[in-house]
Design a protein around this motif. Structure first.
Motif, PDB file in Angstrom:
ATOM      1  N   UNK A  57       0.843  -1.186   0.000  1.00  0.00           N
ATOM      2  CA  UNK A  57       0.000   0.000   0.000  1.00  0.00           C
ATOM      3  C   UNK A  57       0.889   1.251   0.000  1.00  0.00           C
ATOM      4  N   UNK A  58       0.506   2.292  -0.753  1.00  0.00           N
ATOM      5  CA  UNK A  58       1.379   3.468  -0.896  1.00  0.00           C
ATOM      6  C   UNK A  58       1.809   4.104   0.416  1.00  0.00           C
ATOM      7  N   UNK A  59       0.910   4.140   1.386  1.00  0.00           N
ATOM      8  CA  UNK A  59       1.246   4.807   2.642  1.00  0.00           C
ATOM      9  C   UNK A  59       2.311   4.075   3.439  1.00  0.00           C
ATOM     10  N   UNK A  60       2.568   2.811   3.097  1.00  0.00           N
ATOM     11  CA  UNK A  60       3.579   2.026   3.807  1.00  0.00           C
ATOM     12  C   UNK A  60       4.954   2.076   3.146  1.00  0.00           C
ATOM     13  N   UNK A  61       5.058   2.735   2.001  1.00  0.00           N
ATOM     14  CA  UNK A  61       6.299   2.714   1.233  1.00  0.00           C
ATOM     15  C   UNK A  61       7.232   3.853   1.620  1.00  0.00           C
ATOM     16  N   UNK A  62       8.504   3.514   1.785  1.00  0.00           N
ATOM     17  CA  UNK A  62       9.578   4.488   1.949  1.00  0.00           C
ATOM     18  C   UNK A  62      10.426   4.442   0.684  1.00  0.00           C
ATOM     19  N   UNK A  63      10.789   5.606   0.152  1.00  0.00           N
ATOM     20  CA  UNK A  63      11.480   5.674  -1.132  1.00  0.00           C
ATOM     21  C   UNK A  63      12.731   6.533  -1.006  1.00  0.00           C
ATOM     22  N   UNK A  64      13.807   6.070  -1.630  1.00  0.00           N
ATOM     23  CA  UNK A  64      15.042   6.858  -1.719  1.00  0.00           C
ATOM     24  C   UNK A  64      15.430   7.024  -3.182  1.00  0.00           C
ATOM     25  N   UNK A  65      15.705   8.259  -3.563  1.00  0.00           N
ATOM     26  CA  UNK A  65      16.189   8.593  -4.902  1.00  0.00           C
ATOM     27  C   UNK A  65      17.674   8.910  -4.765  1.00  0.00           C
ATOM     28  N   UNK A  66      18.509   8.074  -5.383  1.00  0.00           N
ATOM     29  CA  UNK A  66      19.941   8.119  -5.136  1.00  0.00           C
ATOM     30  C   UNK A  66      20.706   9.102  -6.000  1.00  0.00           C
ATOM     31  N   UNK A  67      22.032   9.100  -5.879  1.00  0.00           N
ATOM     32  CA  UNK A  67      22.881   9.997  -6.660  1.00  0.00           C
ATOM     33  C   UNK A  67      22.661   9.820  -8.162  1.00  0.00           C
ATOM     34  N   UNK A  68      22.524  10.925  -8.865  1.00  0.00           N
ATOM     35  CA  UNK A  68      22.252  10.918 -10.307  1.00  0.00           C
ATOM     36  C   UNK A  68      22.445  12.334 -10.821  1.00  0.00           C
TER      37      UNK A  68
END
Length: 247
Positions: free
Chosen positions: A147-158
């Motif tokens: 479920x979206x509310x349970x997701x943690x997201x990291x956007x890395x070096x780029x």
């Protein structure tokens, strides 16, 4: 190191080049097997990373990416596969590091705090336009009930927005894909696109709260001494590995 949770059950990271000759395109830490780097060097780097993670080589997974949006699930049955033509991986296997290879493209890591599923996606500008982040999250929902509310997201070096100069055709591709151009594009002598913001906004459209998205904000083009950059070093260069593992 990127952090997706205050808990200690997840490790998420992007590899750095290390102390290198900045202008030598393969000088540094590179595990990407489909580059022209020396095979022995790649094998040694894989060995070192596996030792650091305390896993064997079979549990260090890197697909061969093609700037598409295919998502594959890593299972006990397909461990050891090369995952040809895959740009995102998902799994619930513990002690299995999944990751993607980049050198300016955007690596995206996702952790489901409820189901403990994880994902790694490779989002170049083509993948971003094709909504690979959304498609990865959709696969997590289908396979694991994420479920979206349970997701943690990291956007890395780029590559950062100041360095990512594009032509009109790329600008139009983003506009036609319904991105908010006022929020992701800026005009210098040419157009520039903020791939970090583009992917963050794309992820938020799935229902993931903005507060659950972490952007490293490290530009690989600017810091090519620390991270490989294809725009600085050429397409025949090493690659960063951005990975995530359930401990």
């Amino acid at each position: 190191m990127l952090h997706l949770s205050k808990e200690r059950d997840i490790i998420a990271f992007s590899t750095e080049r290390g102390f290198v000759d900045m202008d030598a395109p393969y000088d540094g830490f590179n595990i990407t097997w489909y580059t022209d780097d020396n095979e022995e060097h790649i094998a040694n780097c894989r060995h070192d990373l596996c030792q650091m993670l305390e896993i064997d080589d079979q549990h260090l997974v890197l697909p061969r990416q093609v700037h598409d949006t295919l998502v594959a699930e890593v299972t006990a049955e397909n461990l050891g596969s090369r995952f040809e033509g895959i740009d995102a991986l998902i799994t619930t296997l513990p002690r299995t590091c999944i990751g993607v290879s980049t050198a300016d493209c955007v690596p995206i890591l996702i952790y489901d705090t409820r189901t403990r599923a994880i994902a790694a996606a490779h989002a170049g500008w083509r993948g971003t336009v094709a909504h690979i982040a959304q498609k990865t999250i959709a696969q997590m929902a289908e396979r694991y009930g994420s479920q979206p509310e349970d997701l943690k997201v990291a956007i890395g070096p780029s590559i950062g927005p100041e360095a990512f100069e594009i032509g009109d055709e790329v600008y139009e591709a983003f506009a036609q894909a319904d991105f908010d151009m006022q929020r992701i594009a800026l005009r210098r002598e040419k157009w520039h696109i903020d791939l970090w913001q583009a992917n963050a906004l794309d992820i938020q459209q799935t229902g993931v709260p903005a507060s659950n998205i972490e952007i490293a904000g490290v530009c690989t083009y600017e810091h090519y001494d620390q991270f490989f950059s294809a725009r600085r070093l050429g397409i025949k260069s090493g690659r960063i590995y951005t990975g995530i593992m359930i401990k």
